[in-house]
Enzyme design. Structure first.
Site, PDB file in Angstrom:
ATOM      1  N   ASN A 209       3.411  -5.646  -0.858  1.00  0.00           N
ATOM      2  CA  ASN A 209       2.930  -5.536  -1.919  1.00  0.00           C
ATOM      3  C   ASN A 209       3.777  -5.605  -3.162  1.00  0.00           C
ATOM      4  O   ASN A 209       5.060  -6.189  -2.939  1.00  0.00           O
ATOM      5  CB  ASN A 209       2.529  -3.814  -2.013  1.00  0.00           C
ATOM      6  CG  ASN A 209       3.836  -3.140  -2.029  1.00  0.00           C
ATOM      7  OD1 ASN A 209       4.746  -2.939  -2.694  1.00  0.00           O
ATOM      8  ND2 ASN A 209       3.749  -2.117  -0.935  1.00  0.00           N
ATOM      9  N   ASP A 278      -0.067   0.796   4.081  1.00  0.00           N
ATOM     10  CA  ASP A 278      -1.041   1.902   4.970  1.00  0.00           C
ATOM     11  C   ASP A 278      -1.594   1.052   5.985  1.00  0.00           C
ATOM     12  O   ASP A 278      -1.819   1.976   6.930  1.00  0.00           O
ATOM     13  CB  ASP A 278      -2.342   1.965   3.979  1.00  0.00           C
ATOM     14  CG  ASP A 278      -1.810   2.880   2.785  1.00  0.00           C
ATOM     15  OD1 ASP A 278      -1.085   3.792   2.944  1.00  0.00           O
ATOM     16  OD2 ASP A 278      -2.536   2.622   1.594  1.00  0.00           O
ATOM     17  N   LYS A 288       3.726 -19.204  14.810  1.00  0.00           N
ATOM     18  CA  LYS A 288       3.385 -19.400  13.491  1.00  0.00           C
ATOM     19  C   LYS A 288       1.681 -19.712  13.742  1.00  0.00           C
ATOM     20  O   LYS A 288       1.288 -20.360  14.733  1.00  0.00           O
ATOM     21  CB  LYS A 288       3.958 -20.528  12.763  1.00  0.00           C
ATOM     22  CG  LYS A 288       3.127 -21.066  11.452  1.00  0.00           C
ATOM     23  CD  LYS A 288       3.673 -22.046  10.915  1.00  0.00           C
ATOM     24  CE  LYS A 288       2.983 -22.373   9.405  1.00  0.00           C
ATOM     25  NZ  LYS A 288       3.370 -23.810   9.004  1.00  0.00           N
ATOM     26  N   LYS A 337      -4.617  13.946  -3.532  1.00  0.00           N
ATOM     27  CA  LYS A 337      -3.566  13.725  -2.744  1.00  0.00           C
ATOM     28  C   LYS A 337      -2.412  14.977  -2.550  1.00  0.00           C
ATOM     29  O   LYS A 337      -2.051  15.162  -1.475  1.00  0.00           O
ATOM     30  CB  LYS A 337      -2.783  12.624  -3.273  1.00  0.00           C
ATOM     31  CG  LYS A 337      -1.705  11.791  -2.414  1.00  0.00           C
ATOM     32  CD  LYS A 337      -0.861  10.486  -2.891  1.00  0.00           C
ATOM     33  CE  LYS A 337      -0.106   9.765  -2.034  1.00  0.00           C
ATOM     34  NZ  LYS A 337       0.178   8.527  -2.632  1.00  0.00           N
TER      35      LYS A 337
END
Length: 407
Positions: A209, A278, A288, A337
């Site tokens: 990310n 996650d 590869k 949360k």
């Protein structure tokens, strides 16, 4: 507040150099031993005599100043000082230090310094925004140099925008916070997680990310500066570890899970600022993955939920804080949360808000607890870190009093 502290001020060629006379005076009034290194161009805006009168120390400009033959100024200044503040920091000095160029007294002193060095850039808006200057700033930050961000306003060149040297009070407060900040976290053990994780698809590719780790590193840095014993568990980032912090480097979510859980029981506070994956590929190809006709389908599986497990395992006297970056319904999702993970606080922010997303030097945190919400507003990540530590510290203190009442 600064009695016994030695600060070196590096002043470069900028119209904002005039502010540094007041900065030097304000530091002296705090009983600080102030020494000034003035560049040749800086002397076009303010005279050495001004600084010598205010600090009662020689204002140095020349590497070969022989007023004291025993002193090798470019070595002794930065190695005997508690802090060096370069303000205003021109594009020139930023570029020199970023690339190890030491061709005058100020650049030589910075390069040879063993004390912390802070830069306060000040220049024309377009100079400051120039890709080369921004790349030099990022480079310096990656080496561990600290920055006081420029203010936005009307500049001497009649431009309006970012690049203004902050007011003298802001500069002096930064010095005081660095050198004489309250050691209110002394004796506490704090674990901070930061940065992204990487989940391999094959030896070439991975899922990750946009997290840069800046927020988590700021929390770890400020916690250490406030006296805490800090452990930083960090994913792959382009940042130098804060001084005085035990740094544990990991790559995958599983490695971060193990590093955190192995150390969780001995911590007083745990702050989960990392952006942990996650999901990860169910199978990692040994070779590869070759291009093929049509779509490629990756089967993903859940990673372990570190925050949820910390919430389940926490002691009665332990505090856990998670982060929640959302794109919509920020407060609703973050409060859910908080309840689901059984933690003490969630620091929520929105990716949609300019200045509060990944990779910025600012953030807008809303601290959510069972009792309510505290909106810190848009601040530098250093100030966000202090606000978060203040709030979590208050929760920790209440828990200690409650435990004492039960014992």
């Amino acid at each position: 507040m600064l009695r016994g502290k030695k600060v070196v001020l590096g002043v470069t060629g900028s119209i904002a150099a005039y502010k540094m006379a007041n900065v030097a005076s304000m530091l002296v009034k705090q009983h600080c031993d102030v020494h000034v290194v003035l560049t040749k161009n800086g002397a076009e805006f303010i005279t050495p005599v001004t600084f010598e009168t205010l600090t009662k120390n020689p204002c140095l400009m020349d590497t070969f100043d022989r007023r004291d033959p025993a002193e090798i100024h470019h070595l002794t200044l930065g190695q005997s000082a508690d802090l060096m503040l370069v303000a205003p920091a021109s594009a020139d000095i930023l570029g020199k230090v970023a690339h190890g160029i030491a061709d005058d007294l100020l650049s030589s002193t910075v390069v040879a310094a063993t004390c912390p060095v802070m830069f306060a850039p000040a220049m024309n808006t377009y100079m400051y925004k120039n890709t080369i200057v921004q790349d030099n700033i990022r480079r310096l930050k990656s080496f561990g140099y600290e920055f006081i961000e420029p203010a936005v306003g009307h500049l001497a060149c009649d431009a309006v925008g970012v690049g203004k040297l902050p007011e003298e009070k802001v500069l002096v407060e930064a010095v005081i916070r660095k050198l004489a900040g309250e050691q209110d976290l002394s004796g506490r053990r704090i674990l901070v997680t930061a940065g992204p994780t990487r989940e391999s698809i094959d030896p070439v590719r991975f899922i990750t990310n946009h997290s840069t780790g800046k927020m988590g590193y700021a929390v770890a840095r400020r916690a250490a500066e406030r006296g805490a014993e800090v452990t930083l568990v960090t994913g792959p980032v382009d940042l130098a570890p804060p001084k005085g912090v035990a740094c544990i480097r990991v790559t995958t979510a599983q490695e971060m899970y193990r590093a955190v859980m192995d150390r969780a029981d001995e911590q007083d506070l745990i702050i989960k600022a990392a952006a942990v994956a996650d999901y990860r590929p169910r199978r990692v190809n040994a070779e590869k993955t070759k291009k093929q006709e049509g779509p490629l389908v990756l089967e993903l599986e859940r990673t372990k939920d570190i925050l949820a497990e910390l919430g389940q395992r926490k002691r009665q006297d332990q505090c856990i804080c998670g982060f929640s970056m959302e794109t919509e319904d920020v407060l609703e999702h973050s409060r859910a949360k908080l309840k689901k993970k059984h933690v003490d606080m969630i620091a929520a922010n929105s990716l949609r808000e300019s200045g509060a997303g990944f990779g910025t030097d600012t953030n807008h945190l809303v601290l959510i607890t069972e009792e309510g919400e505290e909106d810190l507003g848009m601040l530098s990540k250093e100030h966000c870190a202090d606000g978060l530590l203040d709030a979590l510290g208050r929760i920790w203190e209440r828990k200690q009093k409650k435990q004492e009442g039960l014992s």
